[in-house]
Design a protein around this motif. Structure first.
Motif, short mmCIF file in Angstrom:
data_model
loop_
_atom_site.label_atom_id
_atom_site.label_comp_id
_atom_site.label_asym_id
_atom_site.label_seq_id
_atom_site.Cartn_x
_atom_site.Cartn_y
_atom_site.Cartn_z
N ASP A 285 8.29 12.74 -7.32
CA ASP A 285 7.63 11.83 -8.25
C ASP A 285 6.23 11.44 -7.78
OD1 ASP A 285 7.27 10.15 -10.44
OD2 ASP A 285 8.34 8.47 -9.53
N VAL A 286 6.11 11.04 -6.50
CA VAL A 286 4.82 10.54 -6.01
C VAL A 286 4.31 11.26 -4.76
CG1 VAL A 286 5.12 8.25 -7.01
CG2 VAL A 286 5.95 8.70 -4.68
N GLY A 287 4.96 12.32 -4.35
CA GLY A 287 4.52 13.03 -3.15
C GLY A 287 5.08 12.43 -1.88
N CYS A 288 4.65 12.97 -0.75
CA CYS A 288 5.19 12.55 0.54
C CYS A 288 4.75 11.15 0.92
CB CYS A 288 4.79 13.54 1.63
SG CYS A 288 5.78 13.39 3.14
N GLN A 289 3.73 10.62 0.28
CA GLN A 289 3.34 9.24 0.54
C GLN A 289 4.49 8.28 0.23
OE1 GLN A 289 0.13 8.09 -2.10
NE2 GLN A 289 1.20 8.81 -3.93
N GLY A 290 5.35 8.65 -0.72
CA GLY A 290 6.50 7.82 -1.08
C GLY A 290 7.67 7.99 -0.13
N GLU A 291 7.61 8.99 0.73
CA GLU A 291 8.68 9.21 1.70
C GLU A 291 8.19 8.85 3.11
OE1 GLU A 291 11.39 12.47 1.25
OE2 GLU A 291 10.40 13.13 -0.60
N VAL A 292 7.39 9.71 3.71
CA VAL A 292 6.90 9.44 5.06
C VAL A 292 5.97 8.22 5.09
CG1 VAL A 292 5.40 10.35 6.89
CG2 VAL A 292 7.24 11.76 5.97
N GLY A 293 5.16 8.05 4.05
CA GLY A 293 4.28 6.89 4.00
C GLY A 293 5.05 5.58 3.97
N VAL A 294 6.08 5.53 3.15
CA VAL A 294 6.91 4.33 3.06
C VAL A 294 7.70 4.13 4.35
CG1 VAL A 294 8.78 3.19 1.81
CG2 VAL A 294 7.01 4.44 0.55
N ALA A 295 8.20 5.22 4.92
CA ALA A 295 8.92 5.12 6.19
C ALA A 295 8.04 4.53 7.28
CB ALA A 295 9.44 6.49 6.62
N CYS A 296 6.76 4.96 7.30
CA CYS A 296 5.82 4.42 8.28
C CYS A 296 5.59 2.94 8.06
CB CYS A 296 4.49 5.18 8.19
SG CYS A 296 3.29 4.68 9.43
N ALA A 297 5.48 2.52 6.81
CA ALA A 297 5.31 1.10 6.50
C ALA A 297 6.53 0.29 6.96
CB ALA A 297 5.10 0.91 5.00
N MET A 298 7.71 0.82 6.72
CA MET A 298 8.94 0.15 7.13
C MET A 298 9.01 0.00 8.65
SD MET A 298 11.51 2.15 4.50
CE MET A 298 13.04 1.49 5.16
N ALA A 299 8.68 1.09 9.35
CA ALA A 299 8.72 1.06 10.82
C ALA A 299 7.65 0.16 11.38
CB ALA A 299 8.58 2.48 11.37
N SER A 300 6.48 0.13 10.73
CA SER A 300 5.38 -0.75 11.17
C SER A 300 5.81 -2.21 11.07
CB SER A 300 4.15 -0.51 10.30
OG SER A 300 3.70 0.82 10.37
N ALA A 301 6.43 -2.57 9.96
CA ALA A 301 6.90 -3.95 9.77
C ALA A 301 7.96 -4.31 10.80
CB ALA A 301 7.44 -4.11 8.36
N ALA A 302 8.88 -3.38 11.05
CA ALA A 302 9.95 -3.64 12.01
C ALA A 302 9.39 -3.86 13.41
CB ALA A 302 10.94 -2.47 12.01
N ALA A 303 8.46 -3.00 13.83
CA ALA A 303 7.87 -3.11 15.17
C ALA A 303 7.10 -4.42 15.31
CB ALA A 303 6.94 -1.92 15.44
N CYS A 304 6.33 -4.77 14.29
CA CYS A 304 5.52 -5.99 14.35
C CYS A 304 6.42 -7.23 14.45
CB CYS A 304 4.62 -6.07 13.13
SG CYS A 304 3.30 -7.30 13.29
N GLN A 305 7.53 -7.21 13.74
CA GLN A 305 8.45 -8.35 13.84
C GLN A 305 9.04 -8.45 15.25
OE1 GLN A 305 11.33 -9.51 10.71
NE2 GLN A 305 12.87 -9.11 12.28
N LEU A 306 9.45 -7.30 15.80
CA LEU A 306 10.05 -7.32 17.13
C LEU A 306 9.11 -7.91 18.18
CD1 LEU A 306 11.90 -3.88 17.16
CD2 LEU A 306 12.97 -6.13 17.42
N PHE A 307 7.81 -7.68 17.99
CA PHE A 307 6.83 -8.19 18.96
C PHE A 307 6.27 -9.56 18.57
CE2 PHE A 307 6.60 -3.64 20.19
CZ PHE A 307 6.87 -3.80 21.54
N GLY A 308 6.98 -10.25 17.67
CA GLY A 308 6.62 -11.63 17.37
C GLY A 308 5.52 -11.82 16.36
N GLY A 309 5.28 -10.83 15.51
CA GLY A 309 4.23 -10.96 14.51
C GLY A 309 4.56 -12.02 13.47
N SER A 310 3.53 -12.67 12.95
CA SER A 310 3.70 -13.63 11.87
C SER A 310 3.97 -12.88 10.58
CB SER A 310 2.42 -14.46 11.72
OG SER A 310 1.37 -13.64 11.24
#
Length: 404
Positions: A285-310
Motif C-alpha cells: 500500500d505505502v512501500g517499505c516506509q510503512g514497514e521498516v520505517g514504522v519499525a524504526c519509529a517504534m524501536a526509537s520510541a522504545a529506546a528513548c523511553q528506556l533511557f528516561g526520555g520525556s
C-alpha cells in the motif's frame, strides 16, 4: 485504535500480508465450505506479483488441499479498488456450480478486511479513544504519565501477560537466528549472516562492538522470518527484526528489568498503532516506509523511553525514525523477503539507536510532529507508482533480474 494484540501477532514468516493474512482467510473460508469438491483462489495485484516468493500458494494449498483440490489463479496486473492485496475464494461442488464466493483483502500485519472499511475482518472493539500522538502526548504531559501508562489505561488487565509472551517469542527468534547457519530458502542462494556478525562483533572495541551486535540481532530475526520461522509482527513480518534487535541489545547491555522492557514494548506498540490507524503498515500500500520505517519509529520510541526520555523526546525520536525513511520503496528481489529486506532491518535498528541519542541531546522541541510525518507517509505511499510497492517490477528487483 484497536488493541496492541491486533498489532503484535505471533506467527510464521516470511510475510504478514502474503502468508499470515492469506492463511487466516483460507481457514475462515474452509470453515464455511468443509464439503466442497474443489477450490479456486484468485490472487490480485501485489499479492499475485510476489506471492510465489512469499509462499502464498504454499500456505493456501496447505490449508485447503487436504479437503479438496485447489486451483490458484495469478492476476498481478489486476488491482482491486480497495487494496493492492486482494484475493477471491470460490468453492465448487460436484455439479461445478459456484456455491460460495468471497473477496477479501490482506491489509498488512496479518489483518484482513472485506473492503467495507479499513480494519480487521473481525470488527474488534476500538479501545483507544485518542487516535493522534499529539493528543496522547498532551495527555501524558498533563497527567504526569508515560505512554505505556496510557496503554495500560486503555488495554485489558492481561496486556502485560500478552506483551511478556511477545517478548519471549522475540528473544527466542534472536537466539535461534544466532545459532543457525546455512542458506535461506529460495532461488537467491542467500547465506545466513547473523552468526558470523555475532562472532565478528566480539573482536571489536566497545563502540564498534555495539553496532555489530545490533546488526547480528536484527539479521537473526529477519533470517528466521525469511526461513519461515516463528516471529512477531512489529509491525509486519518484513520488518520484524528491528524492534527485537534494539530491545534485546539494550536488555543485555544495560540490565533493564523485564518490566521496563515490557513498558518500552507497550510504547513501541502505541506508536505503531497510530500509524496503522491513520495511514498503513502494508508495503503493498505505502512501500517499505510503512514497514521498516514504522519499525524504526517504534524501536526509537522504545529506546528513548528506556533511557528516561520525556514524552516530547520520545515523540521526537519516533518522528526521526519514520521521517528519515519517507519514500522508501518496497522492491523485494524475486518476491522474497530477503534482498533488500534483511539488511534494511539491520540498518533501521542502528538508526533507531541514533534517533534516541539525537532526541536525548535535545529538549524534545522540533518543528515537524510525528502525526504530520504519518500523514505525509500515507500520501507519499499513495503517490509512489505501484511497481515500487511489493510487485518486484521496479527498483532493485528489476535491476537484479536484468543482470541475471
Amino acid at each position: 485504535m484497536k488493541s496492541l494484540k491486533e498489532l503484535f501477532r505471533i506467527g510464521k514468516g516470511p510475510s504478514s500480508s502474503h502468508t499470515m493474512g492469506p492463511q487466516k482467510a483460507a481457514q475462515l473460508f474452509l470453515d464455511k465450505n468443509k464439503t466442497a469438491q474443489s477450490f479456486e483462489v484468485t490472487l490480485y495485484g501485489s499479492l499475485a506479483a510476489t506471492g510465489k516468493g512469499h509462499m502464498t500458494d504454499v500456505i493456501l494449498e496447505e490449508i485447503l488441499s487436504p479437503v479438496a483440490p485447489v486451483e490458484i489463479v495469478w492476476k498481478p496486473t489486476v488491482f482491486l479498488p480497495f487494496h493492492p492485496n486482494g484475493m477471491k475464494f470460490v468453492a465448487r461442488y460436484a455439479d461445478n456450480s459456484s456455491t460460495d464466493e468471497w473477496t477479501v483483502y490482506s491489509i498488512g500485519g496479518g489483518a484482513l478486511s472485506e473492503g467495507k472499511k479499513v480494519g480487521d475482518l473481525f470488527d474488534t472493539e476500538e479501545i483507544y479513544e485518542i487516535n493522534s500522538l499529539t493528543d496522547i502526548m498532551q495527555w501524558c504531559e498533563g497527567n504526569g504519565r508515560s505512554y505505556w501508562e496510557y496503554v495500560e489505561l486503555c488495554e485489558s488487565a492481561d496486556i502485560w501477560d500478552f506483551l511478556r509472551e511477545v517478548w519471549t517469542v522475540m528473544q527466542a527468534a534472536v537466539e535461534r537466528g544466532l545459532n543457525s547457519e546455512g542458506v535461506l530458502p529460495g532461488p537467491l542462494g542467500l547465506p545466513r549472516k547473523a552468526a558470523t556478525y555475532y562472532v565478528k562483533a566480539s573482536g571489536y572495541k566497545q563502540s564498534l562492538q555495539t553496532r555489530g551486535l545490533v546488526y547480528a540481532y536484527a539479521l537473526a530475526v529477519s533470517e528466521e522470518n525469511a526461513a519461515g520461522g516463528t516471529i512477531v509482527t512489529a509491525p509486519t513480518c518484513g520488518s520484524c527484526g528491528v524492534l527485537p534487535a534494539v530491545l534485546y541489545h539494550l536488555s543485555r547491555g544495560h540490565n533493564f528489568s523485564e518490566m521496563r522492557i515490557l513498558h518500552a514494548l507497550a510504547t513501541a506498540g502505541l506508536f505503531g498503532n497510530i500509524v496503522k490507524k491513520n495511514a498503513s503498515i502494508s508495503g503493498a500500500d505505502v512501500g517499505c516506509q510503512g514497514e521498516v520505517g514504522v519499525a524504526c519509529a517504534m524501536a526509537s520510541a522504545a529506546a528513548c523511553q528506556l533511557f528516561g526520555g520525556s514524552p516530547a523526546q520520545i515523540e521526537y525520536a519516533a518522528e526521526m525514525g519514520l521521517e528519515h525513511h519517507l519514500g522508501m520503496t518496497c522492491d523485494p528481489v524475486c518476491g522474497l523477503v530477503q534482498i533488500p529486506c534483511i539488511e534494511r532491518n539491520a540498518f533501521a535498528a542502528t538508526r533507531a539507536l541514533d534517533s534516541n541519542l539525537y532526541a536525548a541531546f535535545s529538549d524534545g522541541k522540533h518543528r515537524v510532529s510525528f502525526d504530520r510525518v504519518v500523514e505525509v507517509m500515507k500520501q507519499t505511499g499513495h503517490d509512489i507508482p505501484s511497481l515500487y510497492k511489493e510487485t518486484s517490477e521496479g527498483g532493485l528487483a528489476k535491476g537484479f533480474m536484468q543482470e541475471q
